[in-house]
Design a protein around this motif. Structure first.
Motif, PDB file in Angstrom:
ATOM      1  N   ARG A  72       4.592  10.216   1.304  1.00  0.00           N
ATOM      2  CA  ARG A  72       4.565   9.889  -0.131  1.00  0.00           C
ATOM      3  C   ARG A  72       3.183   9.385  -0.532  1.00  0.00           C
ATOM      4  NH1 ARG A  72       5.439  10.496  -5.333  1.00  0.00           N
ATOM      5  NH2 ARG A  72       5.705   8.562  -6.479  1.00  0.00           N
ATOM      6  N   LEU A  73       2.589   8.542   0.276  1.00  0.00           N
ATOM      7  CA  LEU A  73       1.253   8.036  -0.002  1.00  0.00           C
ATOM      8  C   LEU A  73       0.243   9.179  -0.065  1.00  0.00           C
ATOM      9  CD1 LEU A  73       1.158   4.901   2.346  1.00  0.00           C
ATOM     10  CD2 LEU A  73       1.618   4.944  -0.097  1.00  0.00           C
ATOM     11  N   ARG A  74       0.421  10.141   0.840  1.00  0.00           N
ATOM     12  CA  ARG A  74      -0.507  11.265   0.896  1.00  0.00           C
ATOM     13  C   ARG A  74      -0.407  12.143  -0.354  1.00  0.00           C
ATOM     14  NH1 ARG A  74      -0.673  16.446   4.910  1.00  0.00           N
ATOM     15  NH2 ARG A  74      -2.918  16.557   5.206  1.00  0.00           N
ATOM     16  N   GLY A  75       0.796  12.218  -0.937  1.00  0.00           N
ATOM     17  CA  GLY A  75       0.988  13.093  -2.079  1.00  0.00           C
ATOM     18  C   GLY A  75       0.639  12.463  -3.413  1.00  0.00           C
ATOM     19  N   LEU A  76       0.365  11.148  -3.442  1.00  0.00           N
ATOM     20  CA  LEU A  76       0.060  10.483  -4.706  1.00  0.00           C
ATOM     21  C   LEU A  76      -1.392  10.706  -5.110  1.00  0.00           C
ATOM     22  CD1 LEU A  76       1.810   6.992  -4.395  1.00  0.00           C
ATOM     23  CD2 LEU A  76       2.384   8.810  -5.990  1.00  0.00           C
ATOM     24  N   PRO A  77      -1.662  10.990  -6.375  1.00  0.00           N
ATOM     25  CA  PRO A  77      -3.051  11.011  -6.858  1.00  0.00           C
ATOM     26  C   PRO A  77      -3.661   9.625  -6.683  1.00  0.00           C
ATOM     27  CG  PRO A  77      -1.560  11.994  -8.471  1.00  0.00           C
ATOM     28  CD  PRO A  77      -0.705  11.338  -7.437  1.00  0.00           C
ATOM     29  N   ARG A  78      -4.953   9.576  -6.467  1.00  0.00           N
ATOM     30  CA  ARG A  78      -5.592   8.288  -6.193  1.00  0.00           C
ATOM     31  C   ARG A  78      -5.331   7.241  -7.268  1.00  0.00           C
ATOM     32  NH1 ARG A  78     -11.273   6.550  -3.545  1.00  0.00           N
ATOM     33  NH2 ARG A  78     -11.374   4.470  -4.435  1.00  0.00           N
ATOM     34  N   PRO A  79      -5.419   7.547  -8.576  1.00  0.00           N
ATOM     35  CA  PRO A  79      -5.173   6.494  -9.580  1.00  0.00           C
ATOM     36  C   PRO A  79      -3.777   5.888  -9.467  1.00  0.00           C
ATOM     37  CG  PRO A  79      -6.247   8.387 -10.595  1.00  0.00           C
ATOM     38  CD  PRO A  79      -5.858   8.802  -9.213  1.00  0.00           C
ATOM     39  N   GLU A  80      -2.760   6.744  -9.235  1.00  0.00           N
ATOM     40  CA  GLU A  80      -1.396   6.239  -9.095  1.00  0.00           C
ATOM     41  C   GLU A  80      -1.251   5.396  -7.832  1.00  0.00           C
ATOM     42  OE1 GLU A  80       1.771   9.045  -9.518  1.00  0.00           O
ATOM     43  OE2 GLU A  80       0.681  10.221 -11.011  1.00  0.00           O
ATOM     44  N   LEU A  81      -1.888   5.839  -6.751  1.00  0.00           N
ATOM     45  CA  LEU A  81      -1.814   5.098  -5.494  1.00  0.00           C
ATOM     46  C   LEU A  81      -2.485   3.735  -5.653  1.00  0.00           C
ATOM     47  CD1 LEU A  81      -1.123   4.879  -2.526  1.00  0.00           C
ATOM     48  CD2 LEU A  81      -3.193   6.183  -1.989  1.00  0.00           C
ATOM     49  N   ALA A  82      -3.650   3.712  -6.287  1.00  0.00           N
ATOM     50  CA  ALA A  82      -4.357   2.438  -6.490  1.00  0.00           C
ATOM     51  C   ALA A  82      -3.527   1.492  -7.342  1.00  0.00           C
ATOM     52  CB  ALA A  82      -5.721   2.697  -7.134  1.00  0.00           C
ATOM     53  N   SER A  83      -2.906   2.036  -8.398  1.00  0.00           N
ATOM     54  CA  SER A  83      -2.078   1.204  -9.272  1.00  0.00           C
ATOM     55  C   SER A  83      -0.890   0.625  -8.524  1.00  0.00           C
ATOM     56  CB  SER A  83      -1.605   2.037 -10.467  1.00  0.00           C
ATOM     57  OG  SER A  83      -0.736   1.296 -11.291  1.00  0.00           O
ATOM     58  N   ALA A  84      -0.252   1.430  -7.694  1.00  0.00           N
ATOM     59  CA  ALA A  84       0.896   0.958  -6.925  1.00  0.00           C
ATOM     60  C   ALA A  84       0.483  -0.130  -5.936  1.00  0.00           C
ATOM     61  CB  ALA A  84       1.545   2.120  -6.188  1.00  0.00           C
ATOM     62  N   LEU A  85      -0.657   0.058  -5.298  1.00  0.00           N
ATOM     63  CA  LEU A  85      -1.099  -0.907  -4.290  1.00  0.00           C
ATOM     64  C   LEU A  85      -1.481  -2.249  -4.913  1.00  0.00           C
ATOM     65  CD1 LEU A  85      -3.229   1.423  -1.982  1.00  0.00           C
ATOM     66  CD2 LEU A  85      -0.931   0.528  -1.562  1.00  0.00           C
ATOM     67  N   GLN A  86      -1.926  -2.231  -6.190  1.00  0.00           N
ATOM     68  CA  GLN A  86      -2.284  -3.483  -6.853  1.00  0.00           C
ATOM     69  C   GLN A  86      -1.084  -4.409  -6.966  1.00  0.00           C
ATOM     70  OE1 GLN A  86      -5.199  -4.524  -7.596  1.00  0.00           O
ATOM     71  NE2 GLN A  86      -6.481  -2.696  -7.571  1.00  0.00           N
ATOM     72  N   ALA A  87       0.124  -3.834  -7.019  1.00  0.00           N
ATOM     73  CA  ALA A  87       1.329  -4.651  -7.167  1.00  0.00           C
ATOM     74  C   ALA A  87       1.871  -5.148  -5.837  1.00  0.00           C
ATOM     75  CB  ALA A  87       2.410  -3.843  -7.894  1.00  0.00           C
ATOM     76  N   ARG A  88       1.267  -4.737  -4.744  1.00  0.00           N
ATOM     77  CA  ARG A  88       1.736  -5.128  -3.419  1.00  0.00           C
ATOM     78  C   ARG A  88       0.760  -6.095  -2.778  1.00  0.00           C
ATOM     79  NH1 ARG A  88       5.597  -1.809  -1.044  1.00  0.00           N
ATOM     80  NH2 ARG A  88       5.587  -3.487   0.498  1.00  0.00           N
ATOM     81  N   GLU A  89       1.253  -6.847  -1.837  1.00  0.00           N
ATOM     82  CA  GLU A  89       0.406  -7.795  -1.112  1.00  0.00           C
ATOM     83  C   GLU A  89       0.333  -7.365   0.348  1.00  0.00           C
ATOM     84  OE1 GLU A  89       1.366 -12.172  -0.007  1.00  0.00           O
ATOM     85  OE2 GLU A  89       0.246 -12.265  -1.887  1.00  0.00           O
ATOM     86  N   PHE A  90      -0.883  -7.147   0.836  1.00  0.00           N
ATOM     87  CA  PHE A  90      -1.064  -6.710   2.221  1.00  0.00           C
ATOM     88  C   PHE A  90      -2.530  -6.902   2.598  1.00  0.00           C
ATOM     89  CE2 PHE A  90      -1.904  -3.157  -0.518  1.00  0.00           C
ATOM     90  CZ  PHE A  90      -2.988  -2.512   0.046  1.00  0.00           C
ATOM     91  N   ASP A  91      -2.793  -6.854   3.878  1.00  0.00           N
ATOM     92  CA  ASP A  91      -4.164  -6.982   4.383  1.00  0.00           C
ATOM     93  C   ASP A  91      -4.754  -5.582   4.541  1.00  0.00           C
ATOM     94  OD1 ASP A  91      -6.531  -7.597   5.570  1.00  0.00           O
ATOM     95  OD2 ASP A  91      -5.679  -8.357   7.444  1.00  0.00           O
ATOM     96  N   ALA A  92      -5.761  -5.272   3.713  1.00  0.00           N
ATOM     97  CA  ALA A  92      -6.342  -3.930   3.716  1.00  0.00           C
ATOM     98  C   ALA A  92      -7.464  -3.773   4.739  1.00  0.00           C
ATOM     99  CB  ALA A  92      -6.881  -3.598   2.318  1.00  0.00           C
ATOM    100  N   SER A  93      -7.868  -4.871   5.374  1.00  0.00           N
ATOM    101  CA  SER A  93      -9.074  -4.813   6.205  1.00  0.00           C
ATOM    102  C   SER A  93      -8.927  -3.883   7.412  1.00  0.00           C
ATOM    103  CB  SER A  93      -9.444  -6.223   6.684  1.00  0.00           C
ATOM    104  OG  SER A  93      -8.380  -6.788   7.432  1.00  0.00           O
TER     105      SER A  93
END
Length: 621
Positions: free
Chosen positions: A7-28
């Motif tokens: 699902r992550l692979r199929g999302l356009p980057r803007p939608e993926l970025a927007s979804a990730l903004q609402a989640r809390e995780f360590d991106a490092s």
């Protein structure tokens, strides 16, 4: 995890970025989409997401988890059916598809056509938190509890009068904030927040404590009354219009913005209460609506109630009738209820011989704005005080007033006529106005950008040695002239603030009117780093398409091996056909897959180049 990664692979980057903004995780430590799926399904990340879900989303998620098979798969029809079995209202059951889409947008479930997939990591966290932190599915699906109307013998009119006083003070403080920003912008620090000198200045003129200024400023920003331009905050066009409105209309704008911060379903929940609403009721409703909220919902409630109190929607933490009306959308009625206790505006003042102007009540906005053009505000309360002096009159003259227009305006405003000392002051200031002139420097004066001239040699010498003007870098080049490296408008307002009788002129020597501008330019703050954008740059970087597909395939198989999952593996055969195998991957190394064939019960080794596709195994396996 495989379905989420896909699902992550199929999302356009803007939608993926927007979804990730609402989640809390360590991106490092995220290197690819499998790593991203893994951190999104980590317990802390899932718990954070669950705590932000309202009751309706939790009910749908719980129902989907209950009807999901061992792989976490179900259908929309099954989810809707389970909700009805749990006693959900038709409204909730009908809303299930939309709520599933919203859960998918938050990357909590995967939704494709009629297929709904709830990752086992999510199902496991729901089970772990039920019933301690999350109610059972039947309770989540149940309608809102009935409203119990209690008896309240408190004099509500007393509370409304007290609330109105607070609401009016907030509106007045916001107006003073905007007026001061109109005179002099406030600088934003690169690390965020206003510069301390500006904060102290704004707090003083607004009549609020320094620690209360951020909340006042945020409220004005939220309402669009201030705007950031580069490194400075200024009054917006909307703010200028707002200051010309009545106190009730000003309050209405702030109340609307407060209401917009409350989720619509929660507004409807609270609005059910047609009788008195208490703080306990409000908190009970909020906790019912966000059953997994925990600490963050408590903190949010504290902020919401504090804002409500500042706007007269609550008193001592207890909501009052205007608060319920605002939440119910009847803001006009709430405004009328509070405005009935606001002090009445006046259109007349008392002019004193000591050059003060006393307004017996809040002066009408248009009159107040014009009076401020040539008078300084000394005290703001129900009765306001202004003072007229030579510098303030000069400021008005520089903005386009004349001695005649000032005296005519004051004559129409005054209940006591115009005192003789005031007439003398205006006449003298008018005579001296323009004895210092600021204009653009000649090309021969480069690098200077502004020229200052005066026929009074002593005044020119005074300007040259005035310590308050040191920052302008004034350089005297003759008995009547100075130069500055700053622009004419910056020099003009610096001299005006220093109370010199200054006027701006054009190349022909004609006086021109300048609008107030920031005192000094400053570079914009450096762009803030966005860890999610940086992570997506890294994760979504693509090279050779074949190599990328091969790497994606390998990561799918590695993830299945770690999770001990069985997959349907489609293999290309020598004749060009394909064959499907039910394989439990054991390891991936050196471009080859080692796996257990579930049907033949033998171990197989396949080159990755021979694998056409992989997918989750059928549910009946």
């Amino acid at each position: 995890m495989l379905e989420l990664a896909a699902r992550l692979r199929g999302l356009p980057r803007p939608e993926l970025a927007s979804a990730l903004q609402a989640r809390e995780f360590d991106a490092s430590g995220v290197r690819d989409l499998f790593d991203l799926a893994e951190v999104l399904l980590a317990p802390d990340s899932v718990d954070h997401a669950l705590s932000r879900l309202d009751r309706r989303h939790l009910a749908v998620l719980a129902a989907a988890s209950e009807v999901a098979d061992e792989h976490g798969d179900s259908t929309l029809e099954a989810v809707g059916g389970r909700l009805q079995e749990l006693g959900a209202t038709d409204e909730l059951a009908d809303a299930a598809p939309a709520l599933v889409d919203e859960l998918a947008a938050l990357l909590i479930v995967v939704h494709s056509d009629d297929h709904v997939h709830v990752p086992n990591a999510v199902t496991g966290r729901i089970a772990m938190h039920t019933p301690r932190d999350i109610p059972p599915a039947d309770e989540l699906a149940a309608p809102a509890p009935p409203v119990l109307v209690g008896v309240d013998d408190v004099d509500r009119s007393l509370l409304e009068r007290r609330a109105a006083e607070t609401a009016y003070a907030t509106v007045a403080a916001t107006a003073e904030l905007l007026a001061e920003l109109g005179n002099q912008p406030a600088r934003e620090l690169a690390k965020g927040g206003l510069a301390l000198p500006d904060s102290k200045r704004l707090a003083e003129v607004s009549g609020v404590a320094l620690e209360s200024l951020p909340r006042l400023f945020h409220r004005a920003d939220e309402a669009g009354l201030v705007v950031r331009d580069g490194a400075f905050w200024l009054e917006s066009d909307l703010g200028a219009e707002w200051t010309q409105q009545s106190a009730a209309r000003r309050w209405r704008r702030l109340a609307e913005c407060w209401r917009d911060r409350v989720p619509a379903p929660l507004r409807e929940l609270v609005a059910r209460r047609s009788e008195n609403l208490t703080a306990t009721d409000l908190r009970d409703d909020v906790h019912w609506f966000y059953p997994a909220g925990g600490r963050w919902i408590e903190d949010g409630l504290d902020r919401l109630v504090a804002e409500a109190e500042a706007l007269g929607l609550a008193v001592a933490g207890e909501p009052i009738e205007p608060g319920r009306l605002v939440l119910a959308g009847d803001i006009d009625r709430a405004a009328r209820a509070l405005a009935a206790h606001f002090p009445a505006q006046v259109d007349k003042v008392y002019l004193q011989h000591d050059l003060t102007v006393v307004s017996p009540g809040p002066l009408e906005p248009a009159l107040d704005a014009r009076l401020r053009g040539f008078a300084d505000v000394e005290g703001r309360d129900l009765a306001s005080t202004y003072r007229i002096n030579a510098a303030s009159v000069n400021r008005g003259l520089a903005a386009g007033e004349s001695a005649e227009s000032i005296l005519e305006f004051l004559g129409g405003l005054s209940l006591t006529g115009i005192p003789q000392p005031l007439e003398y002051l205006v006449a003298e200031a008018s005579t001296r106005f323009g004895s210092v002139r600021v204009a653009a420097a000649d090309e021969t004066d480069v690098p200077a950008r502004a020229s200052i001239r005066s026929d009074d040699e002593q005044l020119v010498r005074t300007l040259a040695v005035d310590q308050s003007l040191t920052s302008l870098g004034l350089r005297q080049i003759g008995p009547h002239r100075l130069l500055s490296r700053f622009t004419p408008d910056v020099v003009f307002w610096a001299l005006s603030d220093a109370k010199y009788p200054v006027a701006a002129e054009d190349a022909n020597g004609d006086i021109i009117r300048l609008k107030r501008h920031r005192l000094a330019p400053a570079p914009p703050p450096p762009p803030k780093t966005d860890p999610i954008a940086a992570m997506l740059d890294r994760v979504l970087a693509t090279g050779d398409e074949g190599a990328t597909e091969q790497a994606w395939l390998a990561r799918q198989l590695e993830a299945a091996a770690r999770a001990k999952e069985t997959l349907t593996v489609t293999v290309r055969m020598p004749g060009g056909q394909t064959a499907d195998y039910l394989l439990a991957p054991a390891s991936v190394a050196n471009g080859r897959l080692r796996a257990r064939d579930r049907k033949a019960d033998i171990e197989r080794t396949l080159p990755l180049s021979a694998i056409a596709a992989v997918s989750p195994a059928p549910t009946n396996v």
